[in-house]
Motif scaffolding. Sequence first.
Motif, mmCIF file in Angstrom:
data_model
loop_
_atom_site.group_PDB
_atom_site.id
_atom_site.type_symbol
_atom_site.label_atom_id
_atom_site.label_comp_id
_atom_site.label_asym_id
_atom_site.label_seq_id
_atom_site.Cartn_x
_atom_site.Cartn_y
_atom_site.Cartn_z
ATOM 1 N N LYS A 1 23.092 -0.192 -17.022
ATOM 2 C CA LYS A 1 22.155 -0.543 -15.921
ATOM 3 C C LYS A 1 20.699 -0.691 -16.435
ATOM 4 O O LYS A 1 20.335 -1.656 -15.663
ATOM 5 N N ALA A 2 20.484 -0.414 -17.529
ATOM 6 C CA ALA A 2 19.122 -0.688 -17.963
ATOM 7 C C ALA A 2 19.383 -0.840 -19.651
ATOM 8 O O ALA A 2 20.183 0.001 -20.278
ATOM 9 N N ARG A 3 19.036 -1.929 -20.043
ATOM 10 C CA ARG A 3 19.208 -2.219 -21.473
ATOM 11 C C ARG A 3 18.502 -1.355 -22.245
ATOM 12 O O ARG A 3 18.825 -1.025 -23.495
ATOM 13 N N SER A 4 17.128 -0.948 -22.140
ATOM 14 C CA SER A 4 16.206 -0.162 -22.750
ATOM 15 C C SER A 4 15.537 0.710 -21.717
ATOM 16 O O SER A 4 15.239 0.332 -20.479
ATOM 17 N N ILE A 5 15.100 2.069 -22.299
ATOM 18 C CA ILE A 5 14.366 2.724 -21.408
ATOM 19 C C ILE A 5 13.292 3.173 -22.034
ATOM 20 O O ILE A 5 13.225 3.539 -23.346
ATOM 21 N N GLY A 6 12.324 3.190 -21.336
ATOM 22 C CA GLY A 6 10.783 3.711 -21.964
ATOM 23 C C GLY A 6 9.804 4.571 -21.098
ATOM 24 O O GLY A 6 10.290 4.831 -19.917
ATOM 25 N N VAL A 7 8.803 4.694 -21.533
ATOM 26 C CA VAL A 7 7.701 5.431 -20.763
ATOM 27 C C VAL A 7 6.288 4.378 -20.703
ATOM 28 O O VAL A 7 6.388 3.667 -21.616
ATOM 29 N N ALA A 8 5.357 4.895 -20.010
ATOM 30 C CA ALA A 8 4.212 4.339 -19.933
ATOM 31 C C ALA A 8 3.134 5.540 -19.663
ATOM 32 O O ALA A 8 3.471 6.587 -19.040
ATOM 33 N N ASN A 9 1.877 5.254 -20.235
ATOM 34 C CA ASN A 9 0.950 6.399 -20.045
ATOM 35 C C ASN A 9 1.226 7.797 -20.521
ATOM 36 O O ASN A 9 0.859 8.640 -19.953
ATOM 37 N N HIS A 10 2.155 7.741 -21.576
ATOM 38 C CA HIS A 10 2.597 9.108 -22.106
ATOM 39 C C HIS A 10 1.681 9.698 -23.338
ATOM 40 O O HIS A 10 1.608 8.566 -24.207
ATOM 41 N N SER A 11 1.008 10.573 -23.514
ATOM 42 C CA SER A 11 0.490 11.229 -24.643
ATOM 43 C C SER A 11 1.429 11.705 -25.580
ATOM 44 O O SER A 11 2.475 11.731 -25.308
ATOM 45 N N ARG A 12 1.044 12.164 -26.820
ATOM 46 C CA ARG A 12 1.826 12.792 -27.757
ATOM 47 C C ARG A 12 2.474 13.857 -27.258
ATOM 48 O O ARG A 12 3.544 14.227 -27.465
ATOM 49 N N LYS A 13 1.613 14.866 -26.576
ATOM 50 C CA LYS A 13 2.590 16.232 -25.856
ATOM 51 C C LYS A 13 3.464 15.838 -24.935
ATOM 52 O O LYS A 13 4.560 16.380 -24.853
ATOM 53 N N HIS A 14 3.194 14.558 -24.307
ATOM 54 C CA HIS A 14 4.198 14.427 -23.172
ATOM 55 C C HIS A 14 5.682 13.872 -23.858
ATOM 56 O O HIS A 14 6.671 14.208 -23.598
ATOM 57 N N LEU A 15 5.428 12.937 -24.977
ATOM 58 C CA LEU A 15 6.288 12.394 -25.855
ATOM 59 C C LEU A 15 7.227 13.607 -26.663
ATOM 60 O O LEU A 15 8.193 13.493 -26.931
ATOM 61 N N GLU A 16 6.415 14.564 -27.050
ATOM 62 C CA GLU A 16 7.134 15.470 -28.014
ATOM 63 C C GLU A 16 7.930 16.381 -26.885
ATOM 64 O O GLU A 16 9.272 16.722 -27.188
ATOM 65 N N GLU A 17 7.449 16.731 -25.780
ATOM 66 C CA GLU A 17 8.211 17.216 -24.776
ATOM 67 C C GLU A 17 9.638 16.436 -24.474
ATOM 68 O O GLU A 17 10.734 16.974 -24.454
ATOM 69 N N LEU A 18 9.375 15.255 -24.433
ATOM 70 C CA LEU A 18 10.357 14.276 -23.976
ATOM 71 C C LEU A 18 11.460 14.139 -25.003
ATOM 72 O O LEU A 18 12.489 14.406 -24.903
ATOM 73 N N LEU A 19 10.865 14.070 -26.031
ATOM 74 C CA LEU A 19 12.294 13.918 -27.253
ATOM 75 C C LEU A 19 12.674 15.292 -27.480
ATOM 76 O O LEU A 19 13.748 15.356 -27.987
ATOM 77 N N GLY A 20 12.124 16.462 -27.050
ATOM 78 C CA GLY A 20 12.791 17.680 -27.250
ATOM 79 C C GLY A 20 14.046 17.807 -26.206
ATOM 80 O O GLY A 20 14.929 18.548 -26.542
ATOM 81 N N LEU A 21 14.080 17.183 -25.156
ATOM 82 C CA LEU A 21 14.906 17.061 -24.238
ATOM 83 C C LEU A 21 15.867 15.888 -23.740
ATOM 84 O O LEU A 21 16.771 15.944 -23.353
ATOM 85 N N SER A 22 15.753 14.860 -24.775
ATOM 86 C CA SER A 22 16.428 13.603 -24.471
ATOM 87 C C SER A 22 17.428 13.430 -25.714
ATOM 88 O O SER A 22 17.522 14.161 -26.610
ATOM 89 N N THR A 23 18.413 12.790 -25.099
ATOM 90 C CA THR A 23 19.580 12.311 -26.125
ATOM 91 C C THR A 23 19.140 10.719 -26.668
ATOM 92 O O THR A 23 19.784 10.370 -27.425
ATOM 93 N N VAL A 24 18.531 10.030 -25.531
ATOM 94 C CA VAL A 24 18.216 8.782 -25.816
ATOM 95 C C VAL A 24 16.559 8.877 -25.948
ATOM 96 O O VAL A 24 15.993 8.865 -24.882
ATOM 97 N N PRO A 25 16.003 8.510 -26.879
ATOM 98 C CA PRO A 25 14.421 8.645 -27.199
ATOM 99 C C PRO A 25 14.096 7.248 -26.331
ATOM 100 O O PRO A 25 14.691 6.281 -26.135
ATOM 101 N N PRO A 26 12.685 7.380 -25.927
ATOM 102 C CA PRO A 26 12.244 6.145 -25.391
ATOM 103 C C PRO A 26 12.049 5.146 -26.335
ATOM 104 O O PRO A 26 11.868 5.253 -27.410
ATOM 105 N N ALA A 27 12.381 4.029 -25.921
ATOM 106 C CA ALA A 27 12.326 2.634 -26.733
ATOM 107 C C ALA A 27 10.748 2.487 -27.029
ATOM 108 O O ALA A 27 10.153 1.788 -27.767
#
Length: 180
Positions: A28-54
């Motif tokens: 239903k989404a070709r790609s998923i990503g984020v906006a306005n995320h700092s490195r700390k937010h992204l590190e947290e997200l990468l630690g819990l995701s199976t699909v990293p933000p594009a």
Amino acid sequence: LLLLHFPPPKELRRETWMAMEQLYNEGKARSIGVANHSRKHLEELLGLSTVPPAVNQIEVHPYHAQFGLVEWCQDQKISVMGYSPLGGKGAAGPDTGVTDALLADETITTIARSAGRTPAQVILRWALQRGVTPIPKAASPERLTENMAALDFELSDADMDALRGLDRNQWVVCDVDQMP
């Protein structure tokens, strides 16, 4: 591209990202990503995701270059999309942007004259050569044409170094490092 525009409250981050991953996995989404995320937010997200933000869509312009975050995202294979590449008009009101200052900046105008380009084209080219996809606003067909012309020239290493020196950590829209 489905974007999570701001980091949600901490207690909802995992659930929110899992819902986005589900939409991605269901096609239903070709790609998923984020906006306005700092490195700390992204590190947290990468630690819990199976699909990293594009992509991470963040404010990037010569006065707020975000060198560390951009390079870190690129190392993680997260594309960077730069909003307000010409400085934006500012979230706190019409007099808080830096567009006029950027377009009149002596370093930028000197490079523009030397290259036979406009200051806006120099700024957009600077972003492109850094591997950042700028997303400028174009209020007219003429501005759109001007912006597109940033694709057909290159800045020298000396020009890139001079532009690098303009960073002031001067955000206009959003200071991602101050988000919880």
